[in-house]
Design an enzyme around this catalytic site. Structure first.
Site, mmCIF file in Angstrom:
data_model
loop_
_atom_site.group_PDB
_atom_site.id
_atom_site.type_symbol
_atom_site.label_atom_id
_atom_site.label_comp_id
_atom_site.label_asym_id
_atom_site.label_seq_id
_atom_site.Cartn_x
_atom_site.Cartn_y
_atom_site.Cartn_z
ATOM 1 N N ASP A 136 0.775 -1.240 0.000
ATOM 2 C CA ASP A 136 0.000 0.000 0.000
ATOM 3 C C ASP A 136 0.812 1.301 0.000
ATOM 4 O O ASP A 136 0.583 2.169 -0.824
ATOM 5 C CB ASP A 136 -0.985 -0.005 1.169
ATOM 6 C CG ASP A 136 -1.919 1.197 1.153
ATOM 7 O OD1 ASP A 136 -2.295 1.641 0.061
ATOM 8 O OD2 ASP A 136 -2.273 1.694 2.226
ATOM 9 N N CYS A 190 -18.940 -5.097 -14.115
ATOM 10 C CA CYS A 190 -19.845 -4.073 -13.572
ATOM 11 C C CYS A 190 -21.115 -3.923 -14.402
ATOM 12 O O CYS A 190 -22.175 -3.563 -13.865
ATOM 13 C CB CYS A 190 -19.131 -2.722 -13.500
ATOM 14 S SG CYS A 190 -17.909 -2.595 -12.178
ATOM 15 N N CYS A 243 -14.819 6.384 4.433
ATOM 16 C CA CYS A 243 -16.196 6.265 3.937
ATOM 17 C C CYS A 243 -16.308 4.932 3.211
ATOM 18 O O CYS A 243 -15.461 4.601 2.384
ATOM 19 C CB CYS A 243 -16.526 7.422 3.005
ATOM 20 S SG CYS A 243 -18.185 7.353 2.294
#
Length: 376
Positions: A136, A190, A243
């Protein structure tokens, strides 16, 4: 008749799974032209906001072999951190703080890196391979690499989606000098769905597969070091760190399993913390509560800034006004400014006006003064 020995890639996959990873894939140490162009366009449009390190490391980020010339293959591993509940349910409890699922316990960097290093050590010992480990924080485009390795695909929210784990997993990489046969890249599943785009409270997606970090609540509450713009405060609601909205609404999460990793299970005190308790944390208290947590890196002042915005959105003066008034005199301008904003959301006009006259005369920070001088 003896069984044929396993190919090195399959031995490596078995070892990674034995170490506790939930997904393993293999990619070449290279990115396609689309990923490079996407990064260039993202930076050119300023979508990275304050994250200047993204531009500074663009060359290494766009080409793994610039980062490490000996790299020939990338082993991408994934670790599931799926919640056992819908994280959006807490948004209906404005007196409580909503912390992103990934940050409700131990810092995943520490957990994941230890396991990725164990895989790299084994690979070096068993195959005499050169290895580099990344989790990361390095200039690695891990989501495009994970897609090339077949772990998942980048959804319209730009995060990785897996048919098996949905949106809830961490990624790590072992760069190696071994030439390993790549896995088949995952295709985009998607379809016409746009739930992740439509749910965003700050409209952070200018187009499918594009995110403007400057409008993203995760960026604003974690990466952004300054005062949060007025237009984003109401939409933030009670989200005080990160979030999960665009992740949580993904239909592929119906296949996800809750994590079994103890370090990722939520601490009780971070599952639905009272805002007033968090707002009253001083620096030592903040460090104690968030020891070993990824939240610790934002520091007390930025965190309380976020909490005060949530308090301003709580609609509960009775529970919070006394705390807000104390923080009007906080040492941090970040905190004072948001205390002013929270006061204006919660206090009757007369009360706010009286406090305004008392504080304005001794305030020197222009941002805090701007809050006092604003109409709302």
């Amino acid at each position: 008749m003896t069984n044929a020995p396993l190919e090195p890639k399959e031995v490596i996959r078995d070892q990674a799974l034995a170490l506790g990873f939930d997904a393993v894939g293999f990619a070449p140490a290279a990115l396609g032209a689309h990923a490079k162009e996407h990064l260039r366009s993202y930076l050119d449009q300023g979508f990275h906001g304050d994250m200047g390190w993204m531009a500074e490391t663009q060359a290494r980020r766009a080409n793994p072999q610039v980062l490490w010339p000996d790299a020939r293959s990338v082993i991408v591993v994934g670790l599931n951190y799926g919640p056992s509940h819908n994280p959006l349910e807490l948004l209906a409890r404005p007196e409580r703080g909503n912390i992103s699922v990934y940050a409700r316990n131990k810092d995943y960097h520490d957990i994941l890196k230890k396991r990725v290093k164990a895989l790299a050590r084994w690979l070096h010992q068993e195959h005499q391979a050169g290895v580099k480990v990344f989790v990361d924080t390095a200039p690695v485009m891990e989501k495009p690499l994970a897609a090339r390795a077949g772990i998942g695909w980048q959804g319209k929210h730009s995060n990785l989606v897996s048919r098996e784990a949905g949106s809830w997993f961490f990624l790590g990489e072992v760069f190696t000098s071994l030439d390993l046969t790549p896995d088949s890249a995952e295709i985009d599943h998607c379809g016409s769905c746009r739930r992740c785009l439509d749910v965003c409270p700050t409209e952070a997606f200018p187009a499918p597969y594009r995110i403007d970090a400057r409008r993203c609540i995760s960026y604003l509450t974690i990466e952004h070091k300054g005062h949060i713009e007025r237009e984003f405060r109401k939409p933030m609601g009670n989200r005080i760190y990160g979030c999960d909205d665009c992740l949580a609404v993904c239909p592929w999460n119906k296949f996800a399993e809750p994590t079994g990793e103890e370090a990722f299970l939520p601490r009780v005190e971070l599952t639905a913390p009272r805002l007033r308790d968090l707002a009253m944390l001083d620096d030592p208290g903040f460090r104690q509560v968030f020891s070993g947590s990824p939240i610790k890196r934002v520091g007390r002042d930025r965190f309380v800034r976020n909490v005060l915005i949530a308090i301003g959105n709580s609609g509960s003066a009775e529970d919070h006004l006394d705390v807000v008034k104390i923080l009007l005199d906080d040492a941090s301008p970040l905190v004072r400014a948001m205390a002013v904003w929270a006061l204006r959301q919660l206090a009757p006009d007369g009360d706010a006006a009286t406090l305004c006259e008392q504080h304005r005369a001794r305030e020197s920070d222009p941002e805090v003064l701007a809050e006092w001088n604003s109409e709302s």
